[in-house]
Design a protein around this motif. Structure first.
Motif, PDB file in Angstrom:
ATOM      1  N   LEU A 141     -75.903  79.740  -0.852  1.00 58.15           N
ATOM      2  CA  LEU A 141     -76.872  78.807  -1.431  1.00 58.15           C
ATOM      3  C   LEU A 141     -76.162  77.615  -2.058  1.00 58.15           C
ATOM      4  O   LEU A 141     -76.684  76.498  -2.052  1.00 58.15           O
ATOM      5  N   SER A 142     -74.967  77.834  -2.575  1.00 53.95           N
ATOM      6  CA  SER A 142     -74.233  76.765  -3.254  1.00 53.95           C
ATOM      7  C   SER A 142     -73.818  75.637  -2.314  1.00 53.95           C
ATOM      8  O   SER A 142     -73.455  74.555  -2.760  1.00 53.95           O
ATOM      9  N   THR A 143     -73.867  75.889  -1.002  1.00 55.50           N
ATOM     10  CA  THR A 143     -73.497  74.840  -0.031  1.00 55.50           C
ATOM     11  C   THR A 143     -74.719  74.085   0.493  1.00 55.50           C
ATOM     12  O   THR A 143     -74.577  73.173   1.302  1.00 55.50           O
ATOM     13  N   CYS A 144     -75.916  74.452   0.055  1.00 52.84           N
ATOM     14  CA  CYS A 144     -77.128  73.739   0.456  1.00 52.84           C
ATOM     15  C   CYS A 144     -77.231  72.421  -0.317  1.00 52.84           C
ATOM     16  O   CYS A 144     -76.657  72.261  -1.398  1.00 52.84           O
ATOM     17  N   ALA A 145     -77.965  71.478   0.235  1.00 50.59           N
ATOM     18  CA  ALA A 145     -78.160  70.183  -0.418  1.00 50.59           C
ATOM     19  C   ALA A 145     -79.024  70.355  -1.672  1.00 50.59           C
ATOM     20  O   ALA A 145     -80.041  71.058  -1.653  1.00 50.59           O
ATOM     21  N   ILE A 146     -78.620  69.722  -2.771  1.00 48.64           N
ATOM     22  CA  ILE A 146     -79.386  69.741  -4.020  1.00 48.64           C
ATOM     23  C   ILE A 146     -79.334  68.351  -4.644  1.00 48.64           C
ATOM     24  O   ILE A 146     -78.560  67.490  -4.219  1.00 48.64           O
ATOM     25  N   GLN A 147     -80.162  68.127  -5.672  1.00 47.84           N
ATOM     26  CA  GLN A 147     -80.147  66.852  -6.379  1.00 47.84           C
ATOM     27  C   GLN A 147     -78.807  66.614  -7.074  1.00 47.84           C
ATOM     28  O   GLN A 147     -78.353  65.491  -7.206  1.00 47.84           O
ATOM     29  N   GLY A 148     -78.211  67.678  -7.495  1.00 50.15           N
ATOM     30  CA  GLY A 148     -76.989  67.628  -8.285  1.00 50.15           C
ATOM     31  C   GLY A 148     -77.031  68.769  -9.280  1.00 50.15           C
ATOM     32  O   GLY A 148     -78.116  69.184  -9.719  1.00 50.15           O
ATOM     33  N   TRP A 149     -75.889  69.305  -9.612  1.00 48.74           N
ATOM     34  CA  TRP A 149     -75.870  70.437 -10.532  1.00 48.74           C
ATOM     35  C   TRP A 149     -76.495  70.046 -11.874  1.00 48.74           C
ATOM     36  O   TRP A 149     -76.121  69.044 -12.481  1.00 48.74           O
ATOM     37  N   GLY A 150     -77.492  70.810 -12.291  1.00 43.49           N
ATOM     38  CA  GLY A 150     -78.172  70.555 -13.560  1.00 43.49           C
ATOM     39  C   GLY A 150     -79.263  69.512 -13.473  1.00 43.49           C
ATOM     40  O   GLY A 150     -79.923  69.227 -14.473  1.00 43.49           O
ATOM     41  N   THR A 151     -79.496  68.929 -12.290  1.00 43.13           N
ATOM     42  CA  THR A 151     -80.541  67.920 -12.103  1.00 43.13           C
ATOM     43  C   THR A 151     -81.729  68.565 -11.388  1.00 43.13           C
ATOM     44  O   THR A 151     -81.567  69.159 -10.321  1.00 43.13           O
ATOM     45  N   HIS A 152     -82.931  68.449 -11.973  1.00 46.69           N
ATOM     46  CA  HIS A 152     -84.090  69.147 -11.412  1.00 46.69           C
ATOM     47  C   HIS A 152     -85.378  68.536 -11.941  1.00 46.69           C
ATOM     48  O   HIS A 152     -85.358  67.665 -12.814  1.00 46.69           O
ATOM     49  N   ASN A 153     -86.505  69.029 -11.401  1.00 41.31           N
ATOM     50  CA  ASN A 153     -87.825  68.548 -11.813  1.00 41.31           C
ATOM     51  C   ASN A 153     -88.660  69.674 -12.433  1.00 41.31           C
ATOM     52  O   ASN A 153     -89.885  69.621 -12.416  1.00 41.31           O
ATOM     53  N   CYS A 154     -88.016  70.685 -12.959  1.00 40.40           N
ATOM     54  CA  CYS A 154     -88.718  71.867 -13.448  1.00 40.40           C
ATOM     55  C   CYS A 154     -88.775  71.931 -14.962  1.00 40.40           C
ATOM     56  O   CYS A 154     -87.924  71.370 -15.661  1.00 40.40           O
ATOM     57  N   PHE A 155     -89.786  72.664 -15.437  1.00 44.03           N
ATOM     58  CA  PHE A 155     -89.913  72.971 -16.844  1.00 44.03           C
ATOM     59  C   PHE A 155     -89.649  74.465 -17.046  1.00 44.03           C
ATOM     60  O   PHE A 155     -89.250  75.168 -16.120  1.00 44.03           O
ATOM     61  N   PHE A 156     -89.879  74.943 -18.221  1.00 38.55           N
ATOM     62  CA  PHE A 156     -89.651  76.349 -18.549  1.00 38.55           C
ATOM     63  C   PHE A 156     -90.444  77.263 -17.613  1.00 38.55           C
ATOM     64  O   PHE A 156     -91.599  76.999 -17.288  1.00 38.55           O
TER      65      PHE A 156
END
Length: 332
Positions: free
Chosen positions: A194-209
């Motif tokens: 999973l760590s090799t999949c595309a993401i926004q950036g480590w610690g960057t997200h659109n989620c809440f609690f």
């Protein structure tokens, strides 16, 4: 030499808990020509250890061990002066001295300690739960925004848990207020981690609690009533129900697909006539016809699912060579 290189493709590694070394049966060991053996520690470093940890699905190598740290093995020492770049998919693909041609003894058996970089938390079993990843030495969750089947498939594969069965969202497996490491995960489904999949950036997200990605995984094939995980009556999951396989046409090619799917090495014997006892429920598959390259028994050719005219006197079974403990390093 060509014959040797062909046989190298049959190498296997067996993990044990979170600490490993090349010791027969209980720890990762190398299988060649039907015999388990150890690996010499000459030149053994983190590059080689990283390949071992990745091959057995146990994350990153955090420590290299030598001088029979986990105890001396017995039998053959199959590999010496192993030299990996660190990117190989299997230890057998690294450079090393030819089999048996070494100057080692078992006081020099190599070892490794791995640490998984992903875990499933608060699930029903080792193959379900909230997805958490390890980054910068700290565990965190995955945002469920745009979480889909390709992402879940990579998680299940990385955990050695077969196919994705259910995607979960929100606080399905409980809520945690810790770090959210991954957001907008975009896997194509072919990634090994999973760590090799595309993401926004480590610690960057659109989620809440409490907006956590989760999975429920499961292999569609199991072995029942055998004397180990790698032997027993073959059962398949179809339409939410476990059922058996008829021995009509059941052969070593079909059985080999089962052994490989379960991570159980090579097939030893294909069994028929309810050798491991009669099952119950539907007889899902009959006249199974595998070519031998399928990744799952359910990909093999059959006429149709469910055969109401068959009884369980002809349930198929298999005995495989492996003794896996694939999920041992997944328990946190």
């Amino acid at each position: 030499m060509a014959g040797i290189l062909q046989n190298l493709l049959q190498f296997n590694l067996i993990p044990c808990a979170q600490s490993f070394h090349a010791l027969v049966v209980s720890y990762p060991c190398v299988l060649y020509d039907g015999t388990w053996g150890t690996v010499c520690d000459d030149g053994w470093d983190l590059s080689e250890a990283a390949v071992v940890c990745r091959e057995i699905g146990c994350g990153d190598a955090i420590e290299v061990k030598s001088s029979a740290y986990f105890g001396e093995g017995s039998g053959q020492i199959w590999m010496d002066n192993v030299n990996c770049s660190g990117n190989e998919s299997a230890l057998s693909k690294c450079e090393y001295h030819e089999l048996e041609l070494n100057d080692c003894n078992h006081s020099e058996d190599a070892g490794v300690i791995c640490q998984s970089v992903m875990r499933l938390v608060e699930g029903f079993d080792d193959c379900s739960g909230r997805v958490e990843v390890l980054h910068n030495g700290k565990w965190g969750t995955v945002c469920d925004y745009k979480w889909d089947g390709s992402d879940g498939a990579v998680v299940c594969k990385e955990m050695g848990c077969g196919n994705i069965k259910v995607l979960t969202y929100g606080a399905y497996f409980g809520a945690t207020s810790g770090q959210i490491w991954m957001g907008n995960v975009n896997c194509n489904g072919e990634e090994a981690s999973l760590s090799t999949c595309a993401i926004q950036g480590w610690g960057t997200h659109n989620c809440f609690f409490a907006e956590h990605a989760g999975v429920i995984c499961g292999l569609p094939v199991r072995l029942v009533n055998g004397n180990s995980f790698c032997s027993g009556r073959v059962e398949v999951l179809h339409d939410g129900q476990w059922g058996t396989v008829s021995d009509d046409g059941w052969n070593l090619t079909d059985a080999a697909v089962v052994c490989r799917e379960l991570g159980c090495g090579d097939v030893i014997t294909a069994k028929g006539g309810a050798y491991f006892g009669q099952g119950s429920g539907p007889v899902w598959m009959n006249s199974v016809d595998c070519v031998g390259k399928e990744s799952s028994l359910i990909q093999c050719n059959i006429a149709h699912w469910q055969h109401n005219n068959l009884d369980h006197l002809h349930d198929a079974g298999v005995i495989c060579s492996g003794l896996p403990e694939k999920k041992a390093c997944k328990k946190m």
